[in-house]
Design an enzyme around this catalytic site. Sequence first.
Site, PDB file in Angstrom:
ATOM      1  N   ASP A  37      -1.004  -6.916  -0.136  1.00 29.60           N
ATOM      2  CA  ASP A  37       0.433  -7.240   0.042  1.00 29.60           C
ATOM      3  C   ASP A  37       1.116  -7.565   1.292  1.00 29.60           C
ATOM      4  O   ASP A  37       1.865  -8.466   1.318  1.00 29.60           O
ATOM      5  CB  ASP A  37       1.406  -6.107  -0.714  1.00 29.60           C
ATOM      6  CG  ASP A  37       1.345  -4.652  -0.095  1.00 29.60           C
ATOM      7  OD1 ASP A  37       0.212  -4.517   0.835  1.00 29.60           O
ATOM      8  OD2 ASP A  37       1.938  -3.618  -0.352  1.00 29.60           O
ATOM      9  N   ASP A 172       4.527  -1.160  -3.641  1.00 24.98           N
ATOM     10  CA  ASP A 172       4.846   0.158  -4.230  1.00 24.98           C
ATOM     11  C   ASP A 172       6.403   0.080  -4.602  1.00 24.98           C
ATOM     12  O   ASP A 172       6.806   0.542  -5.599  1.00 24.98           O
ATOM     13  CB  ASP A 172       4.651   1.336  -3.327  1.00 24.98           C
ATOM     14  CG  ASP A 172       3.221   1.426  -2.718  1.00 24.98           C
ATOM     15  OD1 ASP A 172       2.286   0.594  -3.421  1.00 24.98           O
ATOM     16  OD2 ASP A 172       2.819   2.139  -1.901  1.00 24.98           O
TER      17      ASP A 172
END
Length: 387
Positions: A37, A172
């Site tokens: 990410d 997240d």
Amino acid sequence: MSTLTNAQKLPETFTNFKPSIKVASPGRINLIGEHTDYNNGFVMPTAIDKKIYFEFKENETDSTCRIYSVTYNAYLEFDHNNLSISEKSWENYVLGVTNEIKVLGKSLKGFDCIIKSDLSTGAGISSSAALECGFASGLNALFDLGLSKVEITQLSQKAEHNFVGNKCGIMDQYASVMSKQDHIILLDCESLHAEYIPADFKSCKLLLLNTNVSHNLADSEYNTRRQECEAAVEVIQKKYPEVKSLRDVNLEMLEEFKAQLEGKQYQRARYVIEENERVINATTAIKAGKLNEFGELMYGSHDGLQHNYEVSCPELDFLVEFSRDKDYIYGSRMMGGGFGGCTINLIEADKIDEYVAEAAEAYFKKFNIKLDTIAVSPSEGTIVEKL
Ligand code: GLA
């Protein structure tokens, strides 16, 4: 700022609390795409049915904020006009979020908030993002701040960078807020384009096995990995200025720089490039119902994390190895930042009990640590309720 001891009395406001906003903020799992990410790559997370619950109400003050965590019996009081980093880790999530809201020029008043959690910390299911995003979503609703869901994820990520000191990616927070019931997300972390894929695993289930270890290397090594990737990009950019992140690099290009990359930069970059490819291939496999293929990619992801990215640990490796010769387990890998937490396994549902008993016994024999399971199902992101 104070932590409550049992002898202390909570402020009156918390007895007979009448909230005007309720928030349910979930943790997340990630099927594949680890440490990609923050390299602008691809991830495949979704929210789970384990959550942190918040209740909010305005109080009579201009700037006094009172927060009570029922789960930790901890109390925090602060003035939102005078914020600073705390020595207590959990406090920094809420202080950090409040700070980022102020940085955006939004105005707050005094408020009271109760927090309860059924998310275990240290298991790698992102209780941090659930806390940040749930808190931000609650304040957004309470004070009509007009923040979009994506803005909530981004300010929460910044809170974690600036107050907690963990230079995390967006996965997240995005999964916690944006997930849809019974779907997984293929998220492009560069454009934030999300494709929602039905979570159809036929007769299989996703099973988390919690090592119950959380090695304290995790935070420092996380930031080091990020720096190693960024350093590799800087070297590559000298010849290819259009490269903005490892997302723009393929294996052939990387080979050109093998001799110039220092320390472990080459192997870190290689892992990230290969993992991005695995996520794309996993998407095709899942859509086609090819669970065997998807499972092999999970194992490939674990191997890369263990040997090239070096963020696994003996407990995680043991559990992944233990699953390899079981034909009713299609894939297994460490999940999240690493150095402890959970493995995620794709397993035939009717074999779960038998397997967990066997794995728990072997794990205990090897490490003298109890193995826990966390049952998860792909769930809806943050839910905000105005009362
Ligand atoms: C942690 C971070 C995420 C991501 C994962 C690894 O959970 O918060 O941003 O980098 O580790 O994939």
